[in-house]
Design a protein around this motif. Structure first.
Motif, PDB file in Angstrom:
ATOM      1  N   LEU A  89      -4.817   8.670   9.006  1.00  0.00           N
ATOM      2  CA  LEU A  89      -5.168   7.932   7.795  1.00  0.00           C
ATOM      3  C   LEU A  89      -4.180   6.783   7.547  1.00  0.00           C
ATOM      4  O   LEU A  89      -4.584   5.648   7.247  1.00  0.00           O
ATOM      5  CB  LEU A  89      -5.185   8.879   6.593  1.00  0.00           C
ATOM      6  CG  LEU A  89      -5.375   8.230   5.218  1.00  0.00           C
ATOM      7  CD1 LEU A  89      -6.800   7.712   5.067  1.00  0.00           C
ATOM      8  CD2 LEU A  89      -5.062   9.214   4.096  1.00  0.00           C
ATOM      9  N   LYS A 137       0.847  -1.195   0.000  1.00  0.00           N
ATOM     10  CA  LYS A 137       0.000   0.000   0.000  1.00  0.00           C
ATOM     11  C   LYS A 137       0.882   1.243   0.000  1.00  0.00           C
ATOM     12  O   LYS A 137       1.765   1.401   0.858  1.00  0.00           O
ATOM     13  CB  LYS A 137      -0.926   0.008   1.214  1.00  0.00           C
ATOM     14  CG  LYS A 137      -1.882  -1.182   1.268  1.00  0.00           C
ATOM     15  CD  LYS A 137      -2.944  -1.007   2.332  1.00  0.00           C
ATOM     16  CE  LYS A 137      -3.940   0.069   1.946  1.00  0.00           C
ATOM     17  NZ  LYS A 137      -5.103   0.107   2.861  1.00  0.00           N
ATOM     18  N   GLU A 184      -2.151   5.288   9.667  1.00  0.00           N
ATOM     19  CA  GLU A 184      -2.254   4.259  10.707  1.00  0.00           C
ATOM     20  C   GLU A 184      -3.498   3.396  10.509  1.00  0.00           C
ATOM     21  O   GLU A 184      -3.441   2.177  10.651  1.00  0.00           O
ATOM     22  CB  GLU A 184      -2.270   4.918  12.084  1.00  0.00           C
ATOM     23  CG  GLU A 184      -0.927   5.511  12.507  1.00  0.00           C
ATOM     24  CD  GLU A 184       0.105   4.428  12.788  1.00  0.00           C
ATOM     25  OE1 GLU A 184       0.087   3.861  13.880  1.00  0.00           O
ATOM     26  OE2 GLU A 184       0.914   4.135  11.874  1.00  0.00           O
ATOM     27  N   GLU A 185      -4.625   4.043  10.175  1.00  0.00           N
ATOM     28  CA  GLU A 185      -5.875   3.303  10.013  1.00  0.00           C
ATOM     29  C   GLU A 185      -5.837   2.394   8.788  1.00  0.00           C
ATOM     30  O   GLU A 185      -6.305   1.261   8.811  1.00  0.00           O
ATOM     31  CB  GLU A 185      -7.051   4.286   9.890  1.00  0.00           C
ATOM     32  CG  GLU A 185      -7.391   5.003  11.183  1.00  0.00           C
ATOM     33  CD  GLU A 185      -8.382   6.124  10.971  1.00  0.00           C
ATOM     34  OE1 GLU A 185      -8.892   6.266   9.832  1.00  0.00           O
ATOM     35  OE2 GLU A 185      -8.640   6.875  11.933  1.00  0.00           O
ATOM     36  N   GLN A 186      -5.276   2.909   7.698  1.00  0.00           N
ATOM     37  CA  GLN A 186      -5.293   2.175   6.430  1.00  0.00           C
ATOM     38  C   GLN A 186      -4.067   1.283   6.235  1.00  0.00           C
ATOM     39  O   GLN A 186      -4.032   0.475   5.314  1.00  0.00           O
ATOM     40  CB  GLN A 186      -5.397   3.167   5.260  1.00  0.00           C
ATOM     41  CG  GLN A 186      -6.650   4.020   5.284  1.00  0.00           C
ATOM     42  CD  GLN A 186      -7.912   3.198   5.128  1.00  0.00           C
ATOM     43  OE1 GLN A 186      -7.948   2.238   4.374  1.00  0.00           O
ATOM     44  NE2 GLN A 186      -8.955   3.570   5.864  1.00  0.00           N
ATOM     45  N   LYS A 213      -3.106   5.354  -3.219  1.00  0.00           N
ATOM     46  CA  LYS A 213      -4.011   6.486  -3.040  1.00  0.00           C
ATOM     47  C   LYS A 213      -3.199   7.762  -3.157  1.00  0.00           C
ATOM     48  O   LYS A 213      -2.025   7.798  -2.766  1.00  0.00           O
ATOM     49  CB  LYS A 213      -4.690   6.410  -1.669  1.00  0.00           C
ATOM     50  CG  LYS A 213      -5.762   7.480  -1.423  1.00  0.00           C
ATOM     51  CD  LYS A 213      -6.309   7.359  -0.019  1.00  0.00           C
ATOM     52  CE  LYS A 213      -7.540   8.214   0.174  1.00  0.00           C
ATOM     53  NZ  LYS A 213      -8.708   7.735  -0.573  1.00  0.00           N
ATOM     54  N   ASP A 235      -7.619   6.633  -7.319  1.00  0.00           N
ATOM     55  CA  ASP A 235      -8.125   6.966  -5.982  1.00  0.00           C
ATOM     56  C   ASP A 235      -7.422   8.223  -5.460  1.00  0.00           C
ATOM     57  O   ASP A 235      -6.203   8.233  -5.279  1.00  0.00           O
ATOM     58  CB  ASP A 235      -7.879   5.782  -5.039  1.00  0.00           C
ATOM     59  CG  ASP A 235      -8.518   5.985  -3.669  1.00  0.00           C
ATOM     60  OD1 ASP A 235      -9.314   6.923  -3.508  1.00  0.00           O
ATOM     61  OD2 ASP A 235      -8.204   5.183  -2.758  1.00  0.00           O
ATOM     62  N   TYR A 261      -0.727   2.007   5.414  1.00  0.00           N
ATOM     63  CA  TYR A 261       0.135   2.245   4.253  1.00  0.00           C
ATOM     64  C   TYR A 261       1.573   1.859   4.570  1.00  0.00           C
ATOM     65  O   TYR A 261       2.068   2.092   5.670  1.00  0.00           O
ATOM     66  CB  TYR A 261       0.050   3.711   3.811  1.00  0.00           C
ATOM     67  CG  TYR A 261      -1.244   4.008   3.090  1.00  0.00           C
ATOM     68  CD1 TYR A 261      -1.411   3.662   1.751  1.00  0.00           C
ATOM     69  CD2 TYR A 261      -2.315   4.586   3.762  1.00  0.00           C
ATOM     70  CE1 TYR A 261      -2.611   3.898   1.101  1.00  0.00           C
ATOM     71  CE2 TYR A 261      -3.525   4.823   3.123  1.00  0.00           C
ATOM     72  CZ  TYR A 261      -3.659   4.471   1.791  1.00  0.00           C
ATOM     73  OH  TYR A 261      -4.847   4.691   1.144  1.00  0.00           O
ATOM     74  N   ASP A 305      -1.624  -1.167  -4.216  1.00  0.00           N
ATOM     75  CA  ASP A 305      -2.813  -0.497  -3.685  1.00  0.00           C
ATOM     76  C   ASP A 305      -2.388   0.934  -3.365  1.00  0.00           C
ATOM     77  O   ASP A 305      -1.646   1.165  -2.415  1.00  0.00           O
ATOM     78  CB  ASP A 305      -3.280  -1.235  -2.431  1.00  0.00           C
ATOM     79  CG  ASP A 305      -4.546  -0.631  -1.837  1.00  0.00           C
ATOM     80  OD1 ASP A 305      -4.976   0.438  -2.300  1.00  0.00           O
ATOM     81  OD2 ASP A 305      -5.101  -1.245  -0.904  1.00  0.00           O
ATOM     82  N   LEU A 329       0.977   5.553  -0.339  1.00  0.00           N
ATOM     83  CA  LEU A 329       0.273   6.832  -0.299  1.00  0.00           C
ATOM     84  C   LEU A 329       1.131   7.899  -0.967  1.00  0.00           C
ATOM     85  O   LEU A 329       2.275   8.136  -0.557  1.00  0.00           O
ATOM     86  CB  LEU A 329      -0.010   7.230   1.150  1.00  0.00           C
ATOM     87  CG  LEU A 329      -0.814   8.517   1.334  1.00  0.00           C
ATOM     88  CD1 LEU A 329      -2.236   8.352   0.807  1.00  0.00           C
ATOM     89  CD2 LEU A 329      -0.833   8.940   2.810  1.00  0.00           C
TER      90      LEU A 329
END
Length: 375
Positions: free
Chosen positions: A73, A2, A75-77, A33, A52, A79, A31, A4
């Motif tokens: 963001l 992932k 931490e939650e997702q 963003k 995205d 990356y 993945d 970002l």
């Protein structure tokens, strides 16, 4: 994996084109963003490319409240990599990195960071300084072309932390453009361009783009070549200066400032010879955009341009700032329509083979894998 990507969102040049071309292909490999910090044309263009993207608005460049929102963001997702593009994203990335010491932070260097704010004094003093401080905090660097590697090393960066990535273009995408007469008739009478060879330069009107070199060369070429005109597409702070040059050389009927061009392919379709006259570049997208329409190119010998253009084989190169050499090479092309066509075809073929968006995305993916392996 992932990833970002962080970018200002107000970008209009090569960085904008790079990230759209890259992420449109890279999204199939990782993945990803994109987060930008303002709404505008960049955001809309990325959305239209089915990438995205979200906006975390900043009240000003120094509004650091976005750092906590980005931290939450990430931490939650979950990356794995934070990848920054440009001075504003680098500045935010520097503070974000303090909170995420276990995540690798990468920045892509799209241009000479000492020249990025050359046209506005206070930005040159403040933003260039802050950007260089920010850059020194990053773990890894991606150089868009070989020309910037030595510049990155000048920050004290070990070469093992620098990766090379060439700009790539999606030659498979559908290109639309306005017909030549329809486009040019917006700016001049048909009699001005009819039966003329058209030499064009599409770039932002900044000092670093060397448009003074372009106009000086035009002043020499028109003396013995009545059937050529020169077009400059783009907007920027040098507009008045360049118009004054045109007036001083009495070139008002031979050199034309067209202003901002929304669709670059309208411009490239209308011209015969594409010119890059910059004092500094990494790898200008305008060459790749023009090659999609098989336009030949004459460029200053900057950045990684010589990796694509082989002087005398598929185009012409000239030494930075040498308007006399630029004029001679334009005149060589004016004397041979066959050479214009041949150079355009050869350049397009090489660009498609070595500088595609698919190739760029695969190289970027390999870089990510190497970085994750190191971690």
């Amino acid at each position: 994996m992932k990833v970002l990507h962080l970018i200002s969102g107000g970008d209009t040049g090569g960085a904008k084109t790079h990230i759209i071309n890259l992420c449109s292909k890279l999204k199939n490999l990782v993945d990803l963003k994109i987060i930008c910090f303002m709404y505008g044309p960049f955001y809309e263009e990325v959305k239209n490319a089915s990438i995205d993207i979200d906006v975390i608005p900043q009240r000003s460049r120094f509004d650091l409240s976005v750092v906590d929102r980005l931290y939450n963001l990430i931490e939650e997702q979950g990356y794995d990599i934070i990848h920054c593009h440009g001075a504003r994203a680098n500045f935010i990335g520097m503070f974000l990195k303090r909170k995420l010491k276990d995540k690798p932070f990468i920045t892509t260097i799209h241009s000479d960071f000492d020249l990025d704010f050359q046209d506005v004094f206070y930005k040159r003093i403040i933003f260039s300084y802050l950007n260089k401080i920010s850059l020194k905090r990053f773990d890894y660097f991606i150089s868009v072309g070989s020309g910037l590697i030595s510049k990155i090393k000048s920050l004290g960066v070990n070469e093992k932390r620098i990766f090379l990535l060439y700009n790539g273009f999606d030659f498979d995408k559908q290109i639309s453009f306005e017909e030549k007469d329809s486009f040019l008739s917006k700016y001049m009478d048909k009699s001005v361009y009819q039966s003329k060879t058209i030499v064009g330069n599409l770039s932002r009107l900044y000092k670093v783009k060397g448009l003074d070199v372009f106009i000086k060369a035009a002043n020499l070429v028109v003396k013995d070549n009545p059937d050529v005109i020169f077009l400059i597409g783009g907007s920027g702070p040098q507009k008045e200066f360049l118009q004054n040059m045109i007036n001083e050389f009495k070139l008002n009927d031979r050199v034309f400032l067209l202003g901002n061009i929304k669709n670059p392919y309208d411009f490239f379709n209308a011209i015969d010879i594409n010119v890059i006259s910059s004092y500094s570049e990494t790898f200008p997208y305008s060459i790749l955009e023009a090659t999609a329409l098989e336009k030949c190119c004459v460029s200053s010998k900057v950045g990684s341009v010589p990796d694509l253009i082989e002087d005398g084989e598929n185009g012409f190169l000239f030494e930075v700032g040498d308007y006399k050499e630029l004029a001679r090479k334009i005149e060589t092309l004016l004397n041979s329509r066959e050479l214009i066509t041949a150079f355009g075809k050869r350049l397009s073929q090489k660009a498609k083979e070595k500088f595609s968006a698919d190739t760029m995305a695969k190289m970027q993916f390999d870089i990510y894998k190497k970085i994750m392996k190191k971690r």
